[in-house]
Motif scaffolding. Structure first.
Motif, PDB file in Angstrom:
ATOM      1  N   ASN A 198       0.792  -1.257  -0.099  1.00 36.87           N
ATOM      2  CA  ASN A 198       0.128   0.144  -0.232  1.00 36.87           C
ATOM      3  C   ASN A 198       1.041   1.430   0.101  1.00 36.87           C
ATOM      4  OD1 ASN A 198      -2.500  -1.487   0.059  1.00 36.87           O
ATOM      5  ND2 ASN A 198      -2.332  -1.637   2.401  1.00 36.87           N
ATOM      6  N   SER A 199       2.132   1.056   0.014  1.00 38.84           N
ATOM      7  CA  SER A 199       2.858   2.310   0.186  1.00 38.84           C
ATOM      8  C   SER A 199       4.492   2.245  -0.363  1.00 38.84           C
ATOM      9  CB  SER A 199       2.882   2.864   1.475  1.00 38.84           C
ATOM     10  OG  SER A 199       3.717   1.944   2.494  1.00 38.84           O
ATOM     11  N   ARG A 200       4.993   3.168  -0.421  1.00 36.29           N
ATOM     12  CA  ARG A 200       6.389   3.246  -1.038  1.00 36.29           C
ATOM     13  C   ARG A 200       7.130   4.161  -0.495  1.00 36.29           C
ATOM     14  NH1 ARG A 200       8.388   5.123  -6.833  1.00 36.29           N
ATOM     15  NH2 ARG A 200      10.480   4.579  -6.611  1.00 36.29           N
ATOM     16  N   VAL A 201       8.301   4.087   0.096  1.00 35.29           N
ATOM     17  CA  VAL A 201       9.262   5.081   0.612  1.00 35.29           C
ATOM     18  C   VAL A 201       9.945   5.596  -0.443  1.00 35.29           C
ATOM     19  CG1 VAL A 201      11.121   5.619   2.208  1.00 35.29           C
ATOM     20  CG2 VAL A 201       9.357   4.064   2.921  1.00 35.29           C
ATOM     21  N   VAL A 202      10.091   6.895  -0.705  1.00 33.43           N
ATOM     22  CA  VAL A 202      10.911   7.576  -1.800  1.00 33.43           C
ATOM     23  C   VAL A 202      11.889   8.479  -0.979  1.00 33.43           C
ATOM     24  CG1 VAL A 202      10.736   9.144  -3.815  1.00 33.43           C
ATOM     25  CG2 VAL A 202       8.706   7.571  -3.480  1.00 33.43           C
ATOM     26  N   ILE A 203      13.114   8.204  -1.580  1.00 35.90           N
ATOM     27  CA  ILE A 203      14.282   8.907  -0.755  1.00 35.90           C
ATOM     28  C   ILE A 203      15.084   9.707  -1.975  1.00 35.90           C
ATOM     29  CG2 ILE A 203      16.404   8.616   0.531  1.00 35.90           C
ATOM     30  CD1 ILE A 203      15.259   6.045   1.533  1.00 35.90           C
ATOM     31  N   ARG A 204      15.214  11.000  -1.849  1.00 36.07           N
ATOM     32  CA  ARG A 204      15.767  11.939  -2.725  1.00 36.07           C
ATOM     33  C   ARG A 204      17.068  12.529  -2.206  1.00 36.07           C
ATOM     34  NH1 ARG A 204      12.108  16.555  -5.129  1.00 36.07           N
ATOM     35  NH2 ARG A 204      12.079  17.005  -2.973  1.00 36.07           N
ATOM     36  N   ARG A 205      17.967  12.828  -2.729  1.00 34.40           N
ATOM     37  CA  ARG A 205      19.244  13.374  -2.295  1.00 34.40           C
ATOM     38  C   ARG A 205      18.931  14.990  -3.028  1.00 34.40           C
ATOM     39  NH1 ARG A 205      21.947   8.494  -4.154  1.00 34.40           N
ATOM     40  NH2 ARG A 205      22.724   7.326  -2.372  1.00 34.40           N
ATOM     41  N   LEU A 206      19.360  16.001  -2.000  1.00 31.88           N
ATOM     42  CA  LEU A 206      19.144  17.154  -2.275  1.00 31.88           C
ATOM     43  C   LEU A 206      20.608  17.925  -2.003  1.00 31.88           C
ATOM     44  CD1 LEU A 206      15.509  17.706  -0.946  1.00 31.88           C
ATOM     45  CD2 LEU A 206      16.170  17.424  -3.106  1.00 31.88           C
ATOM     46  N   GLN A 207      20.816  18.634  -2.958  1.00 31.13           N
ATOM     47  CA  GLN A 207      22.203  19.480  -2.578  1.00 31.13           C
ATOM     48  C   GLN A 207      21.946  20.593  -1.309  1.00 31.13           C
ATOM     49  OE1 GLN A 207      25.507  19.941  -3.372  1.00 31.13           O
ATOM     50  NE2 GLN A 207      25.262  18.130  -4.459  1.00 31.13           N
ATOM     51  N   GLN A 208      20.792  21.243  -1.557  1.00 32.14           N
ATOM     52  CA  GLN A 208      20.357  21.997  -0.551  1.00 32.14           C
ATOM     53  C   GLN A 208      18.712  22.159  -0.394  1.00 32.14           C
ATOM     54  OE1 GLN A 208      21.800  26.234  -1.296  1.00 32.14           O
ATOM     55  NE2 GLN A 208      23.434  25.751  -0.100  1.00 32.14           N
ATOM     56  N   ALA A 209      18.152  22.306   0.773  1.00 27.68           N
ATOM     57  CA  ALA A 209      16.852  22.370   1.056  1.00 27.68           C
ATOM     58  C   ALA A 209      16.674  23.460   1.992  1.00 27.68           C
ATOM     59  CB  ALA A 209      16.304  20.900   1.403  1.00 27.68           C
ATOM     60  N   MET A 210      15.616  24.144   1.567  1.00 24.34           N
ATOM     61  CA  MET A 210      14.949  25.064   2.539  1.00 24.34           C
ATOM     62  C   MET A 210      13.715  24.668   3.002  1.00 24.34           C
ATOM     63  SD  MET A 210      12.800  27.754   3.599  1.00 24.34           S
ATOM     64  CE  MET A 210      11.621  28.701   2.359  1.00 24.34           C
ATOM     65  N   ILE A 211      13.657  24.535   4.533  1.00 19.72           N
ATOM     66  CA  ILE A 211      12.504  24.003   5.252  1.00 19.72           C
ATOM     67  C   ILE A 211      11.709  24.944   5.827  1.00 19.72           C
ATOM     68  CG2 ILE A 211      11.934  22.490   6.979  1.00 19.72           C
ATOM     69  CD1 ILE A 211      13.838  20.923   4.964  1.00 19.72           C
TER      70      ILE A 211
END
Length: 148
Positions: A114-127
């Motif tokens: 029912n679900s899938r974990v998606v992992i992304r690599r980011l150089q920078q992220a603004m939270i």
């Protein structure tokens, strides 16, 4: 246990609080930020503004996509594609530490139908501070940088 806030004034008339000193000591440290929508971003703290917006570098973003919310292809596994960007696997500049971190994140989230974990690599992220739910640091990091 809540930390007490103390204010000190230096010779220039500028005042700093214990909270500001704690945040300054965490610059460059690895943080784990949980957002309201369930995404988790783990990266090095570079900047924090007065609106609680954070900038993280060398960031890993993990999110769970439920089958009823998005198109889901169960034949495509995380091992084949650790990111929702098809070109991410073509990057030859991957770091072994990042690969280890991705493997740990995949183990933490067992796959189901029912679900899938998606992992992304980011150089920078603004939270965005308004979407920030929780910030975590390693206890050893807290004891060495903030507590003394």
């Amino acid at each position: 246990m809540a930390a007490s806030i103390t204010t000190t004034t230096n010779g220039n008339g500028n005042s700093t609080t214990s909270v500001q000193k704690a945040v300054e000591s965490l610059l460059g440290s690895r943080l784990r930020c949980t957002l309201e929508d369930g995404r988790i971003a783990t990266g090095n703290l570079v900047c924090l503004d007065r609106m609680r917006n954070m900038i993280l570098t060398d960031c890993l973003e993990e999110r769970i996509i439920h089958a009823e919310d998005y198109y889901y292809n169960p034949t495509r596994s995380l091992a084949q594609n650790g990111s929702d960007d098809d070109n991410a696997n073509n990057n030859n500049n991957t770091n072994d530490d990042d690969d280890d971190a991705v493997a740990l994140l995949q183990q933490r989230h067992p796959q189901n139908q029912n679900s899938r974990v998606v992992i992304r690599r980011l150089q920078q992220a603004m939270i965005p501070g308004e979407r920030l739910k929780k910030v975590e640091i390693a206890q050893s990091l807290y004891q060495t940088k903030v507590a003394p």
